[in-house]
Enzyme design. Structure first.
Site, PDB file in Angstrom:
ATOM      1  N   ASP A 115      97.796  77.602 125.128  1.00  0.00           N
ATOM      2  CA  ASP A 115      97.407  79.002 124.968  1.00  0.00           C
ATOM      3  C   ASP A 115      98.530  80.015 125.209  1.00  0.00           C
ATOM      4  O   ASP A 115      98.668  80.970 124.464  1.00  0.00           O
ATOM      5  CB  ASP A 115      96.215  79.307 125.898  1.00  0.00           C
TER       6      ASP A 115
ATOM      7  N   CYS B  42      84.005  77.346 105.491  1.00  0.00           N
ATOM      8  CA  CYS B  42      83.336  78.641 105.676  1.00  0.00           C
ATOM      9  C   CYS B  42      82.655  79.075 104.371  1.00  0.00           C
ATOM     10  O   CYS B  42      81.599  79.706 104.396  1.00  0.00           O
ATOM     11  CB  CYS B  42      84.330  79.721 106.096  1.00  0.00           C
TER      12      CYS B  42
ATOM     13  N   CYS C 256      89.699  94.095 119.120  1.00  0.00           N
ATOM     14  CA  CYS C 256      88.885  92.950 119.545  1.00  0.00           C
ATOM     15  C   CYS C 256      88.380  93.156 120.974  1.00  0.00           C
ATOM     16  O   CYS C 256      89.179  93.396 121.889  1.00  0.00           O
ATOM     17  CB  CYS C 256      89.715  91.678 119.453  1.00  0.00           C
TER      18      CYS C 256
END
Length: 378
Positions: free
Chosen positions: A135, A189, A215
């Site tokens: 991350d 998707c 966001c």
């Protein structure tokens, strides 16, 4: 002659022994599509500011390890549901930490798994070169996982696995061992656009392109005053946002409890809001320190808790908000408390804001107080 095909299978088998839910292998070719997307993000100011490294370092693995020949990608599944979740009710309103912050900090758990795999590699190849990341490294965990066949990158900018949906944590090891790459998973998707249409702030500009500045997951981690337009969108979120995951059809009925480390303490991940406002640094560290959601400290979470109480118009919080407005040394907390009092909107709230404004010297706080008083006209 080393049989790397056989050794790859041994690594896969070992990963299962130590509790890795999914493992894949990728080439170290330049991530060209990602580079283009990152350049677009930079041009439009979509970046969060939390990114590490230059665009070249984030898309060219050999810049991080010159002898690199492959990348090992791993995924650990985390729960999407908790049992016995406490209810938020009048007088005892609660906030929520996103699912990715439930249980023990995933960075630590994944690093332990990657270190074990690294030791396994070193046992067989003492001269092995490696660089592992979770991350916070330069490489995009999602791009690596996509190339390694862990899952495909959905329109919600999350890696969606066939087995676990997008409820997975990702990490990787760049190494000079020439493992054969796996086949990517086909993007499925299709025409679905639910996540893009449902995002509370329009942060998903288009499928696979995120404006991090809009966001909610990013905004809950900022330390300054939250921009006005987002205060009505944040709801009771204290850290992170799950909307683009919870609405995804690929996540329907996906709930895995494979790792005890990720099991949530319901009272910690869905805490009462008012007690959060007076929590000491020591209490915060003891209670929330083991969670990934604590990494920015308590100020953003307390600011978000005030906004949540204002969202609920929770009158029982008025005494505590008055105390914060008058006594807290942090301008962001004083100002947000004043705004929150105005949003709650009792006569006492407005009287207290006016009294406090006569003594307040910080211009930003005074501005928030004026905004709080504006609610009288609504």
């Amino acid at each position: 002659m080393v049989d790397f095909h056989q050794f790859k299978q041994e690594v896969i088998d070992y990963s299962k022994e130590i509790g890795v839910d999914k493992i894949g292998f990728a080439s170290v070719d330049v991530f060209g599509e990602l580079k283009s997307r990152l350049q677009t993000q930079q041009e439009f100011g979509y970046q969060s500011g939390f990114e590490k490294g230059t665009i070249d370092e984030r898309t060219e693995p050999v810049r991080l390890l010159p002898e690199a020949q492959s990348i090992i990608s791993i995924a650990l599944a985390y729960p999407s549901k908790m049992s016995d979740a406490p209810k938020s009710r009048k007088g005892e309103r609660r906030g929520i930490f996103c699912r990715a912050s439930w249980g023990r900090d995933y960075h630590d758990v994944l690093r332990e798994k990657l270190n074990k795999i690294g030791s396994f590699l070193q046992k067989h190849f003492p001269e092995v070169q490696m660089k592992s990341m979770v991350d916070t490294g330069e490489l995009s965990d999602r791009a690596v996982a996509e190339r390694a066949g862990i899952g495909f990158s959905g329109k919600n900018c999350a890696v969606i696995t066939p087995e676990f949906g997008s409820y997975v944590y990702l990490g990787e090891i760049v190494t000079n061992i020439p493992f054969a790459p796996d086949e990517p998973v086909e993007d499925s998707c299709g025409d679905c656009n639910i996540c893009v249409d449902t995002c509370p702030t329009g942060a998903l500009v288009q499928g696979g392109q995120l404006n991090a500045q809009r966001c909610i997951a990013f905004l809950t981690q900022t330390k300054d005053f939250l921009p006005d337009e987002f205060r009505t969108k944040i709801g009771n979120r204290l850290y992170g946002c799950d909307t683009c995951q919870t609405v995804c059809p690929k996540n329907k009925k996906k709930d895995f409890h494979n790792h005890v480390e990720f099991e949530p303490d319901p009272d910690v991940v869905k805490p009462k809001l008012i007690p959060l406002l007076s929590i000491s640094n020591r209490e915060f560290k003891n209670t929330y320190g083991p969670m990934s959601g604590s990494w920015r400290g308590k100020k953003p979470i307390q600011r978000n808790a005030i906004i949540a109480l204002a969202h609920y118009k929770e009158q029982s919080s008025v005494p505590e908000l008055i105390r914060l407005m008058n006594e807290d040394p942090r301008p962001v907390i004083r100002g947000t408390a004043a705004w929150g009092l105005g949003k709650i909107g009792t006569a006492e709230c407005f009287e207290e804001i006016e009294k406090a404004m006569e003594l307040e010297k910080d211009e930003q706080v005074v501005y928030e107080m004026k905004k709080g008083l504006e609610f009288q006209k609504i």
